[in-house]
Motif scaffolding. Structure first.
Motif, PDB file in Angstrom:
ATOM      1  N   UNK A 284       0.766  -1.163  -0.163  1.00  0.00           N
ATOM      2  CA  UNK A 284       0.083   0.008  -0.045  1.00  0.00           C
ATOM      3  C   UNK A 284       0.904   1.357   0.077  1.00  0.00           C
ATOM      4  N   UNK A 285       2.191   1.092   0.081  1.00  0.00           N
ATOM      5  CA  UNK A 285       2.996   2.239   0.070  1.00  0.00           C
ATOM      6  C   UNK A 285       2.933   3.149  -1.281  1.00  0.00           C
ATOM      7  N   UNK A 286       3.028   4.319  -1.303  1.00  0.00           N
ATOM      8  CA  UNK A 286       3.268   4.897  -2.484  1.00  0.00           C
ATOM      9  C   UNK A 286       4.480   5.804  -2.638  1.00  0.00           C
ATOM     10  N   UNK A 287       4.947   6.186  -3.870  1.00  0.00           N
ATOM     11  CA  UNK A 287       4.411   5.591  -4.997  1.00  0.00           C
ATOM     12  C   UNK A 287       4.944   4.077  -5.116  1.00  0.00           C
ATOM     13  N   UNK A 288       4.091   3.393  -6.314  1.00  0.00           N
ATOM     14  CA  UNK A 288       4.380   1.933  -6.268  1.00  0.00           C
ATOM     15  C   UNK A 288       5.806   1.796  -6.897  1.00  0.00           C
ATOM     16  N   UNK A 289       6.450   0.648  -6.574  1.00  0.00           N
ATOM     17  CA  UNK A 289       7.737   0.304  -7.123  1.00  0.00           C
ATOM     18  C   UNK A 289       7.695  -1.068  -7.435  1.00  0.00           C
ATOM     19  N   UNK A 290       8.264  -1.506  -8.402  1.00  0.00           N
ATOM     20  CA  UNK A 290       8.654  -2.763  -8.640  1.00  0.00           C
ATOM     21  C   UNK A 290      10.084  -3.107  -8.190  1.00  0.00           C
ATOM     22  N   UNK A 291      10.975  -4.160  -8.821  1.00  0.00           N
ATOM     23  CA  UNK A 291      12.249  -3.832  -8.504  1.00  0.00           C
ATOM     24  C   UNK A 291      13.246  -3.467  -9.414  1.00  0.00           C
ATOM     25  N   UNK A 292      13.169  -2.285  -8.963  1.00  0.00           N
ATOM     26  CA  UNK A 292      14.134  -1.326 -10.047  1.00  0.00           C
ATOM     27  C   UNK A 292      13.258  -0.401 -10.722  1.00  0.00           C
ATOM     28  N   UNK A 293      12.128  -0.623 -10.882  1.00  0.00           N
ATOM     29  CA  UNK A 293      11.115   0.070 -11.997  1.00  0.00           C
ATOM     30  C   UNK A 293      10.007   0.603 -10.931  1.00  0.00           C
ATOM     31  N   UNK A 294       9.567   1.647 -11.582  1.00  0.00           N
ATOM     32  CA  UNK A 294       8.380   2.444 -10.866  1.00  0.00           C
ATOM     33  C   UNK A 294       7.144   2.125 -11.512  1.00  0.00           C
ATOM     34  N   UNK A 295       6.248   1.912 -10.358  1.00  0.00           N
ATOM     35  CA  UNK A 295       4.749   1.729 -10.946  1.00  0.00           C
ATOM     36  C   UNK A 295       4.026   2.794 -11.439  1.00  0.00           C
ATOM     37  N   UNK A 296       2.869   2.767 -11.147  1.00  0.00           N
ATOM     38  CA  UNK A 296       1.775   3.879 -11.933  1.00  0.00           C
ATOM     39  C   UNK A 296       2.184   5.301 -11.395  1.00  0.00           C
ATOM     40  N   UNK A 297       2.537   6.170 -12.328  1.00  0.00           N
ATOM     41  CA  UNK A 297       2.671   7.507 -11.997  1.00  0.00           C
ATOM     42  C   UNK A 297       1.735   8.372 -13.014  1.00  0.00           C
ATOM     43  N   UNK A 298       0.964   9.134 -12.648  1.00  0.00           N
ATOM     44  CA  UNK A 298       0.008   9.938 -13.534  1.00  0.00           C
ATOM     45  C   UNK A 298       0.643  11.143 -14.034  1.00  0.00           C
ATOM     46  N   UNK A 299       1.817  11.436 -13.329  1.00  0.00           N
ATOM     47  CA  UNK A 299       2.586  12.697 -13.615  1.00  0.00           C
ATOM     48  C   UNK A 299       3.287  12.737 -14.963  1.00  0.00           C
ATOM     49  N   UNK A 300       3.695  11.507 -15.459  1.00  0.00           N
ATOM     50  CA  UNK A 300       4.425  11.580 -16.599  1.00  0.00           C
ATOM     51  C   UNK A 300       3.829  10.139 -17.436  1.00  0.00           C
ATOM     52  N   UNK A 301       3.207   9.111 -16.915  1.00  0.00           N
ATOM     53  CA  UNK A 301       2.928   7.945 -17.930  1.00  0.00           C
ATOM     54  C   UNK A 301       1.852   8.465 -18.844  1.00  0.00           C
ATOM     55  N   UNK A 302       1.103   9.203 -18.737  1.00  0.00           N
ATOM     56  CA  UNK A 302      -0.208   9.752 -19.712  1.00  0.00           C
ATOM     57  C   UNK A 302      -1.205   8.578 -19.701  1.00  0.00           C
TER      58      UNK A 302
END
Length: 364
Positions: A284-302
């Motif tokens: 439940x922590x934000x922002x979401x993280x995979x292993x080395x990667x960022x999960x959903x981020x509305x600021x730049x993923x459109x």
């Protein structure tokens, strides 16, 4: 500055990038969009070098080409994370083992419980960064210094994006592999995949084939050497920054990941490992993280934002965005810090390029 989806007309990528260059977001860019094995867009725009110093424009700017090599900045982190996962597959690293199992300086009382997984997910509690370059000038010393930095949070309780996590991860890879990080990545990843223009310290100095970055006091125009000050103090090789590459090479790396660890006849990771990499590790922590990667981020993923989309950005103006279900990769490489780091935000441009990629995908 607003990039509206309704302005994305006949060639939406061209419109977005041309407008960004006109508004001074960056001097030049390369865009590579691929779905499965099909290239939807591969184009260069503007200049790879436009300024001689902080204010003086060149009489003859150097144009960007699709083969221009860019300083990837923090995109280095996803490559370091991939190396950690490879060593995990070989049984040499356990993700939930304490880091001090492999790096003795992390045996300090305030860091004994930090795990390898927490380095890769930015949940170690370490602060976002420290200006080591002001007083330290080699990789080993800076890597050890990370272990002496006081945490600002308890491990596993919050996400704090931190260069320190990946300085440590890079040192860990080097220690386990028994060789410098750059040599290990070249022998295990870059050469087998045929990434001919990916690596650290591309030419050891200025080169017309590399996009220039920032004019810095004491360094002049940073061109052909790493922009990040800590990585520069480490000799140009670190787990958090320092890699250079082209859009074509990153498209190969992206395709490998989208095909669950395989590119052609070359397998880099097992499918189960790739699925673990691209799963949310932070609950439940934000922002979401995979292993080395960022999960959903509305600021730049459109409009590519999705539980099945992961990406990463780099301070110099780079980004990779992958949609796993759509088999879609969007690579944007720019030199937005040339000649200064104080320009407009790149996030709206990244989002608009992602929107454009989705619109082009829909034409297939």
């Amino acid at each position: 500055m607003v990039f509206l989806r309704e302005t994305l007309a006949v060639d939406p990528v061209d419109q977005v990038i041309s407008r960004a260059i006109a508004e001074g977001v960056f001097p030049g860019a390369v865009v590579h969009i691929q779905k499965g094995g099909q290239v939807l867009k591969r184009a260069a725009y503007g200049s790879s070098m436009l300024y001689a110093d902080r204010h003086t424009r060149l009489e003859e700017p150097i144009p960007a080409t699709v083969e221009t090599i860019f300083d990837l900045a923090s995109l280095t982190k996803v490559v370091t994370g991939t190396a950690v996962m490879h060593l995990m597959e070989r049984g040499l690293i356990t993700l939930d083992a304490p880091v001090h199992t492999y790096l003795e300086p992390f045996a300090r009382r305030d860091k004994r419980t930090i795990t390898v997984r927490q380095l890769l997910t930015h949940t170690s509690g370490l602060p976002s960064g420290r200006p080591f370059f002001r007083h330290l000038h080699d990789a080993a010393t800076i890597a050890r210094a990370v272990a002496h930095v006081r945490p600002v949070g308890r491990p596993g309780e919050q996400v704090i994006y931190s260069d320190l996590n990946f300085i440590a991860a890079g040192a860990l890879v080097s220690a386990i592999a028994g060789m410098p990080l750059d040599r290990f990545l070249e022998s295990w990843l870059f050469a087998p995949l045929g990434l001919r223009h990916t690596g650290y310290r591309p030419y050891g100095g200025a080169c017309r084939g590399v996009a220039a970055t920032e004019y810095q006091a004491g360094r002049g125009m940073v061109w052909g050497v790493v922009h990040d000050e800590n990585a520069h103090a480490m000799g140009g090789v670190s787990g958090h920054a320092g890699l250079f590459s082209t859009a074509d090479d990153l498209a190969i790396l992206s395709a490998m990941l989208l095909h669950e660890g395989r590119h052609g006849v070359t397998r880099v990771l097992e499918p189960t490992t790739v699925r673990e990499v691209f799963s949310v590790q932070t609950g439940s922590l934000r922002p979401e993280r995979g292993l080395g990667w960022q999960g959903q981020d509305p600021s730049w993923m459109g409009s590519m934002i999705s539980p099945r989309a992961f990406g990463h950005t780099g301070f110099t103006g780079t980004s990779i965005l992958l949609h796993l279900d759509r088999q879609l990769s969007v690579i944007l490489l720019t030199n937005r810090v040339h000649p200064r780091r104080t320009g407009p935000s790149l996030a709206p441009v990244r989002a608009a390029v992602a929107d454009a990629a989705m619109s082009q995908e829909g034409k297939d």
